[in-house]
Design a protein around this motif. Structure first.
Motif, PDB file in Angstrom:
ATOM      1  N   ALA A 109      69.261 100.834  23.399  1.00  0.00           N
ATOM      2  CA  ALA A 109      68.538  99.585  23.607  1.00  0.00           C
ATOM      3  C   ALA A 109      67.353  99.466  22.651  1.00  0.00           C
ATOM      4  CB  ALA A 109      68.055  99.499  25.057  1.00  0.00           C
ATOM      5  N   LYS A 110      66.655 100.575  22.434  1.00  0.00           N
ATOM      6  CA  LYS A 110      65.525 100.561  21.500  1.00  0.00           C
ATOM      7  C   LYS A 110      65.991 100.250  20.076  1.00  0.00           C
ATOM      8  CE  LYS A 110      62.788 103.966  24.069  1.00  0.00           C
ATOM      9  NZ  LYS A 110      62.240 105.347  24.024  1.00  0.00           N
ATOM     10  N   ALA A 111      67.131 100.786  19.697  1.00  0.00           N
ATOM     11  CA  ALA A 111      67.659 100.524  18.361  1.00  0.00           C
ATOM     12  C   ALA A 111      67.998  99.045  18.192  1.00  0.00           C
ATOM     13  CB  ALA A 111      68.891 101.382  18.100  1.00  0.00           C
ATOM     14  N   ILE A 112      68.550  98.437  19.251  1.00  0.00           N
ATOM     15  CA  ILE A 112      68.835  97.000  19.200  1.00  0.00           C
ATOM     16  C   ILE A 112      67.533  96.217  19.087  1.00  0.00           C
ATOM     17  CG2 ILE A 112      69.749  95.035  20.493  1.00  0.00           C
ATOM     18  CD1 ILE A 112      71.819  96.982  21.713  1.00  0.00           C
ATOM     19  N   GLN A 113      66.533  96.592  19.872  1.00  0.00           N
ATOM     20  CA  GLN A 113      65.240  95.905  19.824  1.00  0.00           C
ATOM     21  C   GLN A 113      64.639  95.966  18.431  1.00  0.00           C
ATOM     22  OE1 GLN A 113      62.306  97.327  22.616  1.00  0.00           O
ATOM     23  NE2 GLN A 113      60.736  95.919  21.907  1.00  0.00           N
ATOM     24  N   MET A 137      70.910  81.739  27.113  1.00  0.00           N
ATOM     25  CA  MET A 137      72.148  82.434  26.796  1.00  0.00           C
ATOM     26  C   MET A 137      72.094  83.138  25.453  1.00  0.00           C
ATOM     27  SD  MET A 137      75.157  82.250  24.866  1.00  0.00           S
ATOM     28  CE  MET A 137      75.447  80.539  24.431  1.00  0.00           C
ATOM     29  N   THR A 138      71.578  82.452  24.423  1.00  0.00           N
ATOM     30  CA  THR A 138      71.648  83.032  23.081  1.00  0.00           C
ATOM     31  C   THR A 138      70.715  84.214  22.898  1.00  0.00           C
ATOM     32  OG1 THR A 138      70.119  81.320  22.272  1.00  0.00           O
ATOM     33  CG2 THR A 138      72.481  80.918  21.973  1.00  0.00           C
ATOM     34  N   GLY A 139      69.612  84.270  23.663  1.00  0.00           N
ATOM     35  CA  GLY A 139      68.731  85.436  23.589  1.00  0.00           C
ATOM     36  C   GLY A 139      69.445  86.716  24.001  1.00  0.00           C
ATOM     37  N   PRO A 140      69.952  86.793  25.240  1.00  0.00           N
ATOM     38  CA  PRO A 140      70.685  87.995  25.632  1.00  0.00           C
ATOM     39  C   PRO A 140      72.009  88.167  24.892  1.00  0.00           C
ATOM     40  CG  PRO A 140      70.702  86.369  27.400  1.00  0.00           C
ATOM     41  CD  PRO A 140      69.725  85.893  26.377  1.00  0.00           C
ATOM     42  N   TYR A 141      72.611  87.066  24.461  1.00  0.00           N
ATOM     43  CA  TYR A 141      73.842  87.167  23.662  1.00  0.00           C
ATOM     44  C   TYR A 141      73.580  87.980  22.404  1.00  0.00           C
ATOM     45  CZ  TYR A 141      77.891  85.508  20.933  1.00  0.00           C
ATOM     46  OH  TYR A 141      79.029  85.438  20.172  1.00  0.00           O
ATOM     47  N   GLU A 142      72.460  87.694  21.728  1.00  0.00           N
ATOM     48  CA  GLU A 142      72.112  88.418  20.506  1.00  0.00           C
ATOM     49  C   GLU A 142      71.994  89.911  20.767  1.00  0.00           C
ATOM     50  OE1 GLU A 142      71.391  88.851  16.501  1.00  0.00           O
ATOM     51  OE2 GLU A 142      71.961  87.022  17.571  1.00  0.00           O
ATOM     52  N   VAL A 143      71.467  90.268  21.930  1.00  0.00           N
ATOM     53  CA  VAL A 143      71.313  91.684  22.293  1.00  0.00           C
ATOM     54  C   VAL A 143      72.656  92.304  22.674  1.00  0.00           C
ATOM     55  CG1 VAL A 143      70.275  93.297  23.939  1.00  0.00           C
ATOM     56  CG2 VAL A 143      68.919  91.383  23.028  1.00  0.00           C
ATOM     57  N   LEU A 144      73.378  91.667  23.580  1.00  0.00           N
ATOM     58  CA  LEU A 144      74.557  92.305  24.169  1.00  0.00           C
ATOM     59  C   LEU A 144      75.747  92.366  23.218  1.00  0.00           C
ATOM     60  CD1 LEU A 144      74.347  91.011  27.849  1.00  0.00           C
ATOM     61  CD2 LEU A 144      73.470  93.122  26.851  1.00  0.00           C
ATOM     62  N   VAL A 197      63.687  81.604  30.562  1.00  0.00           N
ATOM     63  CA  VAL A 197      64.067  81.391  29.160  1.00  0.00           C
ATOM     64  C   VAL A 197      63.899  82.629  28.268  1.00  0.00           C
ATOM     65  CG1 VAL A 197      63.922  79.779  27.203  1.00  0.00           C
ATOM     66  CG2 VAL A 197      63.385  78.968  29.494  1.00  0.00           C
ATOM     67  N   THR A 198      62.721  82.853  27.708  1.00  0.00           N
ATOM     68  CA  THR A 198      62.537  83.965  26.766  1.00  0.00           C
ATOM     69  C   THR A 198      62.685  85.321  27.429  1.00  0.00           C
ATOM     70  OG1 THR A 198      60.135  83.958  27.094  1.00  0.00           O
ATOM     71  CG2 THR A 198      61.017  82.624  25.284  1.00  0.00           C
ATOM     72  N   ALA A 199      62.575  85.381  28.754  1.00  0.00           N
ATOM     73  CA  ALA A 199      62.805  86.636  29.461  1.00  0.00           C
ATOM     74  C   ALA A 199      64.250  87.103  29.291  1.00  0.00           C
ATOM     75  CB  ALA A 199      62.474  86.486  30.949  1.00  0.00           C
ATOM     76  N   GLY A 200      65.115  86.216  28.801  1.00  0.00           N
ATOM     77  CA  GLY A 200      66.505  86.600  28.565  1.00  0.00           C
ATOM     78  C   GLY A 200      66.640  87.748  27.581  1.00  0.00           C
ATOM     79  N   ILE A 201      65.725  87.854  26.610  1.00  0.00           N
ATOM     80  CA  ILE A 201      65.784  88.966  25.660  1.00  0.00           C
ATOM     81  C   ILE A 201      65.402  90.264  26.367  1.00  0.00           C
ATOM     82  CG2 ILE A 201      64.914  89.902  23.490  1.00  0.00           C
ATOM     83  CD1 ILE A 201      64.454  87.058  22.542  1.00  0.00           C
ATOM     84  N   ASP A 202      64.344  90.223  27.174  1.00  0.00           N
ATOM     85  CA  ASP A 202      63.975  91.394  27.979  1.00  0.00           C
ATOM     86  C   ASP A 202      65.126  91.796  28.898  1.00  0.00           C
ATOM     87  OD1 ASP A 202      61.662  89.685  27.242  1.00  0.00           O
ATOM     88  OD2 ASP A 202      60.471  91.301  28.120  1.00  0.00           O
ATOM     89  N   PHE A 203      65.743  90.790  29.497  1.00  0.00           N
ATOM     90  CA  PHE A 203      66.904  91.015  30.359  1.00  0.00           C
ATOM     91  C   PHE A 203      68.020  91.717  29.588  1.00  0.00           C
ATOM     92  CE2 PHE A 203      71.135  89.135  30.848  1.00  0.00           C
ATOM     93  CZ  PHE A 203      71.498  89.580  32.119  1.00  0.00           C
ATOM     94  N   GLY A 204      68.331  91.205  28.392  1.00  0.00           N
ATOM     95  CA  GLY A 204      69.398  91.795  27.595  1.00  0.00           C
ATOM     96  C   GLY A 204      69.128  93.246  27.255  1.00  0.00           C
ATOM     97  N   LEU A 205      67.889  93.558  26.900  1.00  0.00           N
ATOM     98  CA  LEU A 205      67.534  94.937  26.570  1.00  0.00           C
ATOM     99  C   LEU A 205      67.584  95.836  27.802  1.00  0.00           C
ATOM    100  CD1 LEU A 205      64.622  94.187  24.100  1.00  0.00           C
ATOM    101  CD2 LEU A 205      66.842  95.199  23.512  1.00  0.00           C
TER     102      LEU A 205
END
Length: 233
Positions: A175-179, A21-28, A155-163
């Motif tokens: 999305a690139k700027a967030i990354q 949750m917190t990985g994509p949360y950080e992105v979104l 798990v860590t794919a959540g960041i890829d998912f968020g982007l």
């Protein structure tokens, strides 16, 4: 006049894998106009795997219609496969959401809600074959997009998912700027993040360590799939 918010809801539950949750949360949360909710049955703190306490921001009953609903994974999702209150909430939200999504084994919960029939979907490698019970097509990729259904792998794919979601909602440049802002430039010290890289011996060791949880999950998946297959009275 303020722009219409983009409402995101992450499902919380006891024994969640918080990074799902917190990985994509950080992105979104960095999307323009994002309004992000942490949703559970009540507002009492939820204990994640490892002991972190996470406080829900809204309940099922009070949750507005979401633009994106996301189900993370973790050992605690086993119970959700047979939790009609949660499954009904997901069905209601999915009916009006722009995106129906998950990370890791959260996709199995979407499946139990009847939301993955005929859909290509990802999940954690250890639970990949279980998707078939819900009529989904397992795809061993970091992120799988099938129409408005977006599922992330383990798990860590959540960041890829968020982007991936960020690019769909706000465009690739946003999305690139967030990354760049979160310096997501993974260079792991070991090539052991998948069974292919880890090799047979390590994969077997990790699989055996999770055998009890996986057996419970398989049994819950079978019961949930049987209920879905049962004609309505």
């Amino acid at each position: 006049m303020a722009a219409t918010p983009f409402r995101v809801g992450f499902l919380l539950f006891p024994d969640i894998t918080q990074l799902d949750m917190t990985g994509p949360y950080e992105v979104l949360t960095k999307l323009p106009g994002a309004e992000v909710h942490l949703v559970w049955k009540n507002r009492e703190a939820v204990r994640a795997a490892g002991g972190m306490q996470i406080v829900p921001t809204i309940t099922y009953a009070d949750c507005p219609q979401l633009d994106l609903v996301c189900v993370p994974g973790g050992a605690g999702m086993n119970a959700l496969l047979e939790d009609e209150e949660t499954l009904s909430f997901l069905r209601r939200q999915a009916a009006g959401a722009r995106y129906v999504t998950s990370v890791c084994t959260g996709s199995l919960v979407l499946g139990a809600a009847g939301l993955l029939q005929g859909k290509r979907a990802a999940t954690h490698w250890m639970s990949m074959d279980m998707l078939k019970a819900f009529g989904a097509i397992p795809v061993p990729e970091r992120v799988v997009v099938d129409g408005n259904t977006i599922t992330g792998g383990g798990v860590t794919a959540g960041i890829d998912f968020g982007l991936t979601v960020a690019a769909q909602v706000a465009g690739p440049e946003a999305a690139k700027a967030i990354q760049l802002g979160i310096e997501y430039d993974p260079q792991p010290p070991f090539d052991a993040g998948s069974p292919t890289g880890a090799g047979a011996a390590l994969t077997e060791m990790v699989t055996q360590a999770a055998a009890s949880r996986q057996a419970e999950r398989a049994a819950a998946v079978a019961r949930a799939a049987a209920r879905l297959a049962k004609p309505a009275a």
